[in-house]
Design an enzyme around this catalytic site. Structure first.
Site, PDB file in Angstrom:
ATOM      1  N   ASP A 175       0.840  -1.192   0.000  1.00 47.98           N
ATOM      2  CA  ASP A 175       0.000   0.000   0.000  1.00 47.98           C
ATOM      3  C   ASP A 175       0.888   1.260   0.000  1.00 47.98           C
ATOM      4  O   ASP A 175       1.831   1.357  -0.778  1.00 47.98           O
ATOM      5  CB  ASP A 175      -0.952  -0.038   1.202  1.00 47.98           C
ATOM      6  CG  ASP A 175      -2.076   0.988   1.113  1.00 47.98           C
ATOM      7  OD1 ASP A 175      -2.975   0.812   0.277  1.00 47.98           O
ATOM      8  OD2 ASP A 175      -2.022   1.989   1.855  1.00 47.98           O
ATOM      9  N   TYR A 303      -2.542  10.875   1.541  1.00 45.43           N
ATOM     10  CA  TYR A 303      -3.023  10.745   0.167  1.00 45.43           C
ATOM     11  C   TYR A 303      -2.937  12.076  -0.578  1.00 45.43           C
ATOM     12  O   TYR A 303      -2.600  12.115  -1.768  1.00 45.43           O
ATOM     13  CB  TYR A 303      -4.460  10.236   0.163  1.00 45.43           C
ATOM     14  CG  TYR A 303      -4.597   8.778   0.526  1.00 45.43           C
ATOM     15  CD1 TYR A 303      -4.735   7.808  -0.455  1.00 45.43           C
ATOM     16  CD2 TYR A 303      -4.582   8.365   1.860  1.00 45.43           C
ATOM     17  CE1 TYR A 303      -4.872   6.464  -0.131  1.00 45.43           C
ATOM     18  CE2 TYR A 303      -4.708   7.030   2.195  1.00 45.43           C
ATOM     19  CZ  TYR A 303      -4.852   6.089   1.200  1.00 45.43           C
ATOM     20  OH  TYR A 303      -4.969   4.761   1.534  1.00 45.43           O
ATOM     21  N   HIS A 357      -5.224  -7.546  -0.085  1.00 45.29           N
ATOM     22  CA  HIS A 357      -4.492  -6.322   0.207  1.00 45.29           C
ATOM     23  C   HIS A 357      -3.768  -6.371   1.546  1.00 45.29           C
ATOM     24  O   HIS A 357      -2.693  -5.793   1.686  1.00 45.29           O
ATOM     25  CB  HIS A 357      -5.462  -5.145   0.184  1.00 45.29           C
ATOM     26  CG  HIS A 357      -4.809  -3.812   0.253  1.00 45.29           C
ATOM     27  ND1 HIS A 357      -4.024  -3.303  -0.752  1.00 45.29           N
ATOM     28  CD2 HIS A 357      -4.809  -2.851   1.235  1.00 45.29           C
ATOM     29  CE1 HIS A 357      -3.588  -2.100  -0.427  1.00 45.29           C
ATOM     30  NE2 HIS A 357      -4.037  -1.808   0.779  1.00 45.29           N
TER      31      HIS A 357
END
Length: 383
Positions: A175, A303, A357
């Protein structure tokens, strides 16, 4: 740098339980695949379990692992430091930096430690594991101004590893942690002996010669389709994280819903009858770290930082240190092997039979074995 322990504030625990006990539940329209959002019956189950969760016991358990706080360029970086014990003949001691992502934390990487260290030991390797909280996550400090991007995080973690006395080390990440790991391989080739990944997201340049129906084009189409269906969180985080942060920082149920949805959508539920294949204790521990450290808002800001400073790779700007990749079948869309091979010195690619994930929690046996095999094959380790 100094030893550190997770604190437990009884008043904060009481406050959490009070908030969990006075939820104003909304009405619901949904379907069996959570097509409208988090299933309320499942969320109620999580909330009821969280209200009974013994955070003090769990914090004591986590505090059995050596933890430290380091001042790096004015930021406080929290990290676990597990120095491997050597018994008998040892081929090499390998420092390994393990990097998590969102909505994970250092907690998720603890799940892979037993299988990873055992797999390494079977190959004569002793691992010194450094498992930090990313800036703005968990117990690392929350940046007070814009600018702490994944690129800056890469610099901070190299400084941390150097400060620990590791002039040569390997990095592993998934990630957001994968993006930081790739940046470290790119910017610190003299220190990083290898980069292992279980996720790959980057902007690919110089793709003019790609076939219009080739792997790169198919990935781009999958990514666009995924973004339309699953990418709402990503757009919010990358544009207005502060606005959402007011709600999630104030409501533990709202925060849990926002994060638990990802454990449902991004995991491999094919062998569990649709159930989330991550233990409830692990999920509650992860939620508690975010809640008690008050870092849900600051974690989302990464982000926006990443969008402002994306990782751009091409055949002209490639990662030259050895790179290994674990490809899990239920992972989010990842750049294809053909592209990664153009922008990195890809020496190992493993197609996994299961997992998604959150590989460190879903398939720690597979991930740990693949990391160990990658490390054992590195020229810098063999020498």
């Amino acid at each position: 740098m100094k030893p550190w322990r997770i604190p437990v504030d009884d008043a904060a625990v009481d406050d959490l339980r009070a908030r969990l006990g006075r939820v104003r539940w909304p009405d619901e329209i949904n379907d069996p695949v959570w097509g409208w959002g988090v299933d309320q019956s499942y969320l109620r189950h999580v909330v009821d379990a969280w209200a009974r969760f013994d955070w003090r016991r769990k914090a004591d358990e986590l505090n059995e692992v050596p933890q430290f706080m380091a001042d790096v360029e004015g930021q406080q970086l929290h990290f676990l430091h597990i120095v491997g014990a050597s018994e008998g003949a040892v081929a090499a001691r390998v420092p390994l930096l393990l990097l998590h992502g969102w909505p994970g934390s250092f907690v998720e990487l603890l799940s892979v430690v037993p299988s990873l260290t055992a797999a390494a030991a079977s190959r004569g390797l002793v691992l010194d594991l450094v498992i930090p909280s990313l800036p703005g996550f968990g117990y690392s400090s929350r940046p007070t101004a814009p600018g702490t991007s994944p690129e800056v995080a890469a610099r901070l973690f190299h400084t941390l590893m150097s400060g620990l006395g590791y002039s040569r080390y390997a990095v592993q990440g998934g990630d957001i942690g994968a993006g930081i790991a790739m940046r470290m391989g790119l910017r610190e080739p003299g220190a990083v002996v290898g980069v292992h990944l279980n996720f790959a997201s980057f902007l690919f340049e110089d793709g003019a010669d790609e076939a219009p129906d080739g792997p790169g084009a198919r990935y781009d189409a999958r990514r666009q389709a995924w973004s339309r269906e699953e990418g709402g969180y990503l757009h919010v985080h990358a544009t207005r994280p502060q606005t959402l942060g007011y709600a999630l920082a104030d409501s533990p149920v709202g925060m849990a819903a926002w994060m638990v949805e990802k454990f449902h959508a991004w995991t491999d539920r094919s062998a569990t009858g649709g159930a989330v294949p991550v233990g409830l204790d692990e999920i509650l521990t992860n939620l508690s770290v975010y809640w008690f450290s008050e870092t849900i808002t600051s974690s989302m800001r990464m982000y926006k930082e990443s969008a402002a400073d994306p990782l751009v790779l091409s055949p002209r700007r490639r990662i030259e240190v050895p790179v290994g990749f674990s490809a899990f079948p239920h992972e989010l869309p990842i750049q294809p092997r053909e592209r990664l091979d153009q922008v990195a010195n890809l020496v190992r690619w493993t197609d996994m039979p299961r997992g998604g994930h959150f590989a460190a929690m879903e398939a720690p046996d597979l991930l740990g074995e693949d990391i160990a095999q990658f490390l054992a094959g590195l020229p810098a380790v063999r020498s």
